[in-house]
Design an enzyme around this catalytic site. Structure first.
Site, PDB file in Angstrom:
ATOM      1  CB  ALA A 177      -0.927   0.007   1.212  1.00  0.00           C
TER       2      ALA A 177
ATOM      3  CD  GLU B  96       0.391   2.106   3.854  1.00  0.00           C
ATOM      4  OE1 GLU B  96       0.838   3.253   3.635  1.00  0.00           O
ATOM      5  OE2 GLU B  96       1.118   1.096   3.867  1.00  0.00           O
TER       6      GLU B  96
END
Length: 854
Positions: free
Chosen positions: A267, A301
């Site tokens: 990600a 994230e």
């Protein structure tokens, strides 16, 4: 002007000269299937009027350049990589209008066409230096600015960026324009554009600053598989945990998560617009380890919104300030705020083992890495930057205490919000809250490389009483650093079939020898575990009695973390040629039955495959592999119906099949003539079984084509390429090489899948002819391809499964003859060499036989 490889000195000079205020970027995504129009207007100031500088832009062409109202000739001022800027004023306005190129490598603005419905999906990926592939930009993290994007595209598309998506305005037949409001001051590498007919599920989260809109996006063909509720749940738990832990409001206006195709990594933390590998949209049954990993990725994230986006490192040598902290924070959150209470076991089994591997390569480096240029940092997203850094942070928490540590983080965020920092900025705050001098600690842990080994040396009298107890610390020959460790020593006794911890001693270990006086005078327990609870970052060894206990009772631990630690010790001993691969295989096979921890099971199965195929004596390998293949089949048949273990064991059995093996059971599972209660032979399992048959020479290529017709999706395309490349023929290996290495048309995900199939070869004769071809191709492939593709070629097509003396010698000869090769390329080749050298040492140890036989 220099090429694409921006140096640290150039970045420092530019940062001292320029201060960037704003970007106004207009993109027209309707111009063609290969290129798009990109127009950037940048306002910035210059400390030395009259000086010259440059802005970065990797583009097909530049049509016009205007600096402070005057036109500059693109033929003179644009070289394909940079735009030169002469005679700057104190305050400057620059407009660069050009034609940029869509990528199929997962870098820049990536373009993907869904084979299911022929719809186009775009997403940007900018870390480290690829925002310059989409617009003209001062490409370095410390030149923060505001960014306002205006995007023209098909009217039925979703357009997502860092600011909330505005209402589009019509711009022609079937075309619309979205004008986003400016962001706060952020770095260019965390800006983003995602565009296409993505489906979206919306929600909100209540934060300290009010309601924040949430969105989850994926391709339309994946929507039936999107479990948005689970993703939202993990996200909301992360918001609550991080705002409280950091005492800092979520700093942005909204939070979208977009699952994107053909992604190079897990990600990317774009501000409020996180892109995530769509492997995490589960279209079939997956191991719980992957579900847990997705949650960790989501939290990682989200943690970056504070670590990295709100406060950003000044230069890439402090990349760990982003990644290590996000890794530590997300694992802490997962352990304390989600259902995965054993997250630190997962960290130990997966992340920490990655760190130990990386730290024992010749390319190891300090956590605070010496980054000279962009080439250095592009290969530095590794086990040191992520996992070792997070491990050392866990050690720091134990060293200074959790409350002072968190207090220091809160002060750090409060002082440096929206700015750039260095290691020193963090240490100042942690020293103030903890009262400890962290400079010496930092030099030993953050500014030196290598991993230490901790070994208990126990003296016992004839009645079993401990007369002496010492923890010896050693270092790798090339990295002579001994470090302070705050750790626990666990004492375990057998009670029936279980190993139960009877005591825990926490102490500081420093220097070559640390006496554990608390043990003297006690009866020797069945097992002494140094680094119990996994507080320290170090390889551990077991004393003789403890190792015998583990070998005799591999399933005796009631908790997964101590079991993971002792098995990791055995794995380290095998990798260090202190234990034979055959002994490790015996231990692992005995440890698998009943294992409930999904990530630990996945790790053990991976180690089992490596020990069998790479670390075992080649003379013993056929018999050993046959035994392992049969044992995995039996374990799969006896596993609980529908369990995670059943799924993983069937997959592990299939992944080891080779020509000459009995494939009837796998073939029966695929065609339905065999049944295994609870096993879902779904789309992904069908590919796993079929690839196994192809690799064993028991299924023809047209069967792969038929399966692709059944699964005509992006994933099906990747799995088909992998299956065909797995075939045990010279023709299949050559075709794989030609399509992925010689050819340049395949997208990044198919190149990677082809490499996985290419490397599957039990017969050395299949890959031996490629050694010379591979080495001769390295420099040309590295120069001609982007970093992402070059890295896949260098690592994925190295014929490492050969693990022969000849391969080692030829790899070393290439390194000797190519001292002038790019540093990133040499690093990857040297890591390939290191892996081969380690395999050969382990093979030699295995040839000596067992150290534990009667």
């Amino acid at each position: 002007m220099p090429g694409k490889n921006l140096t640290r000195e150039e970045a420092a000079e530019r940062a001292a000269l320029l201060s960037v205020e704003s970007y106004d970027v207009s993109l027209d995504l309707t111009t063609s299937e290969k290129t798009f129009r990109s127009r950037s207007t940048v306002t910035f100031s210059c400390t030395t009027p009259g000086a010259s500088s440059f802005i970065d832009f990797i583009a097909d062409s530049v049509e016009s350049i205007e600096l402070n109202g005057e036109s500059l000739d693109p033929a003179e001022h644009f070289d394909g990589v940079r735009v030169s800027l002469p005679s700057l004023a104190e305050h400057n306005t620059l407009t660069v209008d050009g034609t940029a190129v869509y990528m199929n490598t997962g870098e820049g603005l990536h373009r993907f066409v869904d084979p299911v419905d022929d719809e186009v999906y775009l997403y940007s990926q900018f870390e480290v230096p690829d925002s310059r592939r989409m617009f003209a930009v001062f490409e370095q993290p410390d030149l923060k600015a505001t960014f306002a994007f205006t995007v023209t595209g098909p009217a039925h598309w979703q357009i997502v960026s860092c600011s909330p998506t505005p209402e589009p305005t019509p711009a022609g037949d079937g075309v619309a324009t979205w004008a986003f409001t400016p962001t706060g001051r952020i770095s260019s590498y965390v800006t983003a554009i995602v565009a296409g007919p993505y489906d979206v599920v919306r929600d909100t989260v209540t934060t300290r600053g009010g309601e924040v809109p949430l969105g989850i996006y994926c391709r339309k063909s994946l929507t039936p598989h999107l479990d948005a509720d689970n993703i939202f749940d993990a996200t909301k738990r992360g918001f609550a945990f991080f705002e409280k832990e950091f005492d800092q409001d979520y700093p942005f206006e909204k939070y979208d998560q977009i699952f994107t195709p053909e992604y190079n990594m897990g990600a990317m933390e774009n501000v409020g617009c996180v892109t995530i590998n769509e492997v995490y949209v589960f279209r079939a049954k997956v191991p719980e380890a992957l579900v847990e990993r997705r949650a960790l990725t989501i939290l990682h994230e989200l943690a970056h919104m504070w670590f990295g986006n709100l406060v950003t490192m000044r230069w890439w040598n402090d990349l760990w300030l982003n990644e290590s902290f996000a890794e530590w924070a997300s694992t802490t959150c997962q352990a304390e705020a989600t259902q995965w209470e054993t997250a630190w076991t997962t960290f130990s089994a997966a992340e920490k083992s990655w760190a130990y591997r990386q730290d024992q390569l010749s390319s190891t480096h300090p956590i605070v890495a010496p980054i000279r240029d962009l080439d250095d940092v592009e290969v530095n997203f590794d086990g040191i930057t992520y996992a070792k850094g997070a491990s050392v942070l866990k050690q720091m928490v134990a060293y200074v205490g959790r409350e002072p540590f968190v207090a220091g983080l809160r002060a750090y965020f409060a002082k440096h919000a929206w700015s750039n920092t260095t290691l020193d900025d963090l240490l100042v705050e942690l020293e103030a809250t903890s009262g400890r001098d962290l400079r010496a600690w930092s030099k030993l842990w953050l500014e030196t490389a290598g991993v230490n080994t901790l070994r208990p040396v126990i003296g016992v009298d004839d009645r079993g009483g401990i007369t002496s107890a010492v923890i010896e610390q050693t270092h790798a020959p090339d990295f002579p650093t001994l470090r302070p460790h705050r750790l626990a020593v666990g004492l375990y006794s057998l009670e029936g079939d279980h190993l139960v911890r009877t005591d825990r001693i926490e102490l500081d270990v420093d220097g070559e020898r640390t006496e554990v006086t608390e043990l003297v005078g006690r009866q020797q327990p069945d097992l002494i575990l140094v680094n119990d609870d996994d507080l320290a970052y170090a390889k551990i060894r077991l004393d003789e009695r403890s190792l015998a206990t583990v070998l005799a009772h591999p399933r005796a631990f009631t908790d997964s973390l101590p079991r993971a630690l002792v098995l990791a010790s055995a794995w380290d001993m095998t990798r260090d040629a202190e234990m034979s691969a055959s002994d490790l295989v015996d231990l692992l096979l005995a440890s698998l039955p009943g294992e409930q921890d999904s990530t630990l099971l996945r790790t053990l199965l991976g180690q089992l495959a490596t020990a069998t195929l790479s670390y075992s004596d080649p003379a013993k390998r056929p018999a050993l592999r046959d035994r392992v293949v049969r044992a995995l089949a039996e374990l799969a048949r006896s596993a609980e119906a529908g369990s995670d273990a059943q799924l993983q064991l069937v997959t592990a059995h299939a992944n080891l099949l080779a020509p000459g093996d009995d494939t009837a059971w796998v073939a029966g599972l695929l065609d339905g003539t065999e049944q295994l209660e609870g096993l879902a032979v779904d789309t992904d399992m069908r590919w796993t079984l079929l690839t196994a048959l192809v690799a064993a020479g028991a299924a023809p290529a047209d069967q792969v084509d038929a399966e692709l017709a059944r699964d005509n999706t992006a994933t099906g395309r990747e799995r088909s390429a992998r299956a065909k490349a797995s075939a045990p023929t010279a023709e299949a290996k050559q075709a794989a090489w030609d399509s992925a290495v010689v050819g340049t048309d395949l997208p990044n995900s198919v190149v990677e899948a082809t490499a996985l199939g290419f490397g599957r070869a039990v017969d050395p004769a299949l890959l031996a002819p490629f050694v010379g071809t591979y080495l001769a191709s390295l420099r040309g492939a590295w120069d001609a391809r982007t970093h992402a593709i070059g890295e896949v070629i260098v690592t994925g097509f190295y014929p490492g499964s050969l693990a022969t003396r000849e391969l080692l010698e030829q790899t070393q000869a290439w390194l000797d003859a190519n001292e002038d090769a790019p540093a990133g390329l040499r690093r990857l080749v040297s890591e390939n060499r290191d892996a081969t050298e380690r395999s050969l040492a382990a093979q030699a140890r295995d040839a000596q036989g067992s150290a534990f036989s009667a």
